[in-house]
Design a protein around this motif. Structure first.
Motif, PDB file in Angstrom:
ATOM      1  N   UNK A 159     -27.488 -24.991  57.129  1.00 27.22           N
ATOM      2  CA  UNK A 159     -27.381 -24.498  55.751  1.00 27.22           C
ATOM      3  C   UNK A 159     -27.994 -23.109  55.643  1.00 27.22           C
ATOM      4  N   UNK A 162     -25.430 -20.674  56.894  1.00 25.57           N
ATOM      5  CA  UNK A 162     -24.225 -20.445  56.095  1.00 25.57           C
ATOM      6  C   UNK A 162     -24.518 -20.041  54.651  1.00 25.57           C
ATOM      7  N   UNK A 163     -25.757 -20.156  54.237  1.00 22.01           N
ATOM      8  CA  UNK A 163     -26.126 -19.820  52.863  1.00 22.01           C
ATOM      9  C   UNK A 163     -27.404 -18.981  52.913  1.00 22.01           C
ATOM     10  N   UNK A 164     -27.270 -17.672  53.063  1.00 25.10           N
ATOM     11  CA  UNK A 164     -28.441 -16.808  53.299  1.00 25.10           C
ATOM     12  C   UNK A 164     -29.512 -16.893  52.212  1.00 25.10           C
ATOM     13  N   UNK A 195     -35.823 -24.835  42.351  1.00 23.58           N
ATOM     14  CA  UNK A 195     -34.633 -25.369  41.666  1.00 23.58           C
ATOM     15  C   UNK A 195     -33.586 -24.311  41.379  1.00 23.58           C
ATOM     16  N   UNK A 196     -33.789 -23.109  41.880  1.00 21.02           N
ATOM     17  CA  UNK A 196     -32.839 -22.030  41.623  1.00 21.02           C
ATOM     18  C   UNK A 196     -31.636 -22.087  42.546  1.00 21.02           C
ATOM     19  N   UNK A 197     -30.892 -21.001  42.586  1.00 22.39           N
ATOM     20  CA  UNK A 197     -29.638 -20.959  43.351  1.00 22.39           C
ATOM     21  C   UNK A 197     -29.837 -21.162  44.857  1.00 22.39           C
ATOM     22  N   UNK A 201     -31.733 -28.024  46.341  1.00 19.35           N
ATOM     23  CA  UNK A 201     -30.493 -28.770  46.115  1.00 19.35           C
ATOM     24  C   UNK A 201     -29.354 -28.332  47.015  1.00 19.35           C
ATOM     25  N   UNK A 202     -29.566 -27.260  47.764  1.00 14.49           N
ATOM     26  CA  UNK A 202     -28.541 -26.806  48.703  1.00 14.49           C
ATOM     27  C   UNK A 202     -28.605 -27.542  50.041  1.00 14.49           C
ATOM     28  N   UNK A 204     -28.115 -30.198  52.820  1.00 14.34           N
ATOM     29  CA  UNK A 204     -27.104 -31.226  53.072  1.00 14.34           C
ATOM     30  C   UNK A 204     -27.679 -32.431  53.803  1.00 14.34           C
ATOM     31  N   UNK A 227     -35.980 -32.925  45.580  1.00 12.98           N
ATOM     32  CA  UNK A 227     -34.772 -33.223  44.789  1.00 12.98           C
ATOM     33  C   UNK A 227     -35.083 -34.292  43.737  1.00 12.98           C
ATOM     34  N   UNK A 230     -37.480 -32.764  40.919  1.00 14.91           N
ATOM     35  CA  UNK A 230     -36.803 -31.755  40.100  1.00 14.91           C
ATOM     36  C   UNK A 230     -35.708 -32.392  39.246  1.00 14.91           C
ATOM     37  N   UNK A 231     -34.988 -33.373  39.815  1.00 13.71           N
ATOM     38  CA  UNK A 231     -33.946 -34.045  39.032  1.00 13.71           C
ATOM     39  C   UNK A 231     -34.579 -34.779  37.845  1.00 13.71           C
ATOM     40  N   UNK A 234     -35.599 -32.246  35.292  1.00  8.85           N
ATOM     41  CA  UNK A 234     -34.442 -31.680  34.588  1.00  8.85           C
ATOM     42  C   UNK A 234     -33.906 -32.675  33.552  1.00  8.85           C
ATOM     43  N   UNK A 235     -33.871 -33.958  33.903  1.00 11.98           N
ATOM     44  CA  UNK A 235     -33.373 -34.965  32.967  1.00 11.98           C
ATOM     45  C   UNK A 235     -34.294 -35.101  31.751  1.00 11.98           C
TER      46      UNK A 235
END
Lengths: 239, 109
Positions: A159, A162-164, A195-197, A201-202, A204, A227, A230-231, A234-235
């Protein structure tokens, strides 16, 4: 085993490079770091690589050995040699400075971005906080606390490749240990940070980090913990 | 690329889809027992509020779930990012919702 190892070391810099072959005397007991050091002292004085403690504490000597990320000072050649061949390259997912030396700055920038710094709730003038070792939160923190920041998990993570923007397993593992540290006072700030971009959560959950961590930590489990909390936050509308 | 909001949306939509997929498969197996024809399907679905809600919810969940999944793949494998990635996410989501919604209306109304 032959009297000599067929050692291939990647030589180059940020603009590119090539593998170069060396014949290195094989010993009954030798680590991959011993091999690299022998090459530098006997064949190639300009070979750049990084090490410090040589006993698996400082986390500075990680390299790619026969395609897998390893801490080279604690990796015996006999356990990783393929036939008689040893292919040594810089860590994946890190910018190369020269030869086997990588630029660790982006790695530690992510560590900081994940709010990996300890935020004390007391000063040095206060008495030392009594911390019970048997609380569930402390047990969770202890499970991830022995990270030496060698970068092996970061190099093993697809990850990250593939996701810098992804913060990566080491930074997120650090954040998880601090979230479970009762002495730290920045829990909410840290939940936002992870919890940002590029956050937790990125992930796998492929567990490359846990597979190759030389200290047998499980950053995937730490990220799963992030996860969950933070979930939940967020809820509740707290994120 | 995937923040906590998108992560939650994808997990919650998966939780909604799980029983609906089982229901859909069960109906498919049941429906083909006596031969499969458009007339037979429409006789079961036309005017049915229950089937309309069932498949309306299914289409909504699929649209959200698939759009976020495609977003991840597009970013990691095709290096799509920024506004283009957001546009693709919305396009896939609204496209699936539009096509699926049209199909639901066609068999229920």
């Amino acid at each position: 085993m032959s009297k000599f190892l067929d050692v291939t070391i990647w030589r180059g810099d940020a603009t590119g490079g090539d593998p170069v072959c060396y014949a290195v005397p094989a010993r009954d007991n030798q680590t991959v770091l011993d091999v690299v050091t022998w090459v530098q002292r006997n064949l190639e004085p300009r070979l750049a690589y990084r090490f410090a403690c040589r006993v698996g504490v400082c986390g500075s000597c990680a390299m790619t050995v026969n395609g897998k990320p390893r801490w080279t000072c604690r990796t015996h050649v006999q356990k990783v040699v393929a036939g008689n061949a040893l292919n040594i390259a810089p860590l994946r997912n890190f910018p190369v400075i020269k030869d086997l030396a990588c630029d660790m700055a982006p790695f530690f920038d992510k560590w900081v971005a994940a709010e990996g710094r300890f935020h004390p709730t007391m000063t040095r003038n206060d008495p030392i906080a009594p911390i019970r070792p048997d609380t569930p939160a402390r047990a969770v923190a202890n499970a991830g606390i022995e990270c030496i920041n060698c970068g092996v998990c970061h190099a093993a993570c697809d990850t990250v490749q593939q996701n810098p923007a992804y913060l990566g397993p080491a930074a997120l593992n650090r954040a998880w240990t601090l979230i479970n540290d009762e002495r730290d006072g920045a829990g909410q700030v840290r939940l936002v940070a992870v919890s940002g971009d590029g956050g937790c959560h990125n992930c796998h959950s492929q567990q490359g980090c846990a597979t190759y961590c030389p200290n047998e930590l499980n950053p995937t489990a730490s990220i799963a913990g992030l996860k969950r909390v933070t979930a939940r936050a967020a809820l509740k509308g707290e994120l | 690329m995937l923040n906590v909001r998108l992560y939650l949306l994808q997990r919650l939509s998966a939780m909604v889809m799980a029983p609906l997929v089982l229901g859909h498969l069960a109906v498919m197996i049941y429906a083909v027992q006596g031969g499969l024809s458009a007339a037979e399907i429409l006789s079961r679905t036309q005017g049915s509020l229950a089937w309309g809600l069932f498949y309306g919810l299914f289409v909504t969940a699929v649209s959200i779930h698939a759009a976020i999944g495609v977003r991840v793949i597009a970013h990691e494998w095709l290096t799509v990012s920024g506004t283009a990635l957001s546009a693709l996410t919305w396009l896939v989501g609204l496209g699936l919702a539009g096509l699926g919604g049209r199909a639901v209306v066609a068999v229920v109304m």
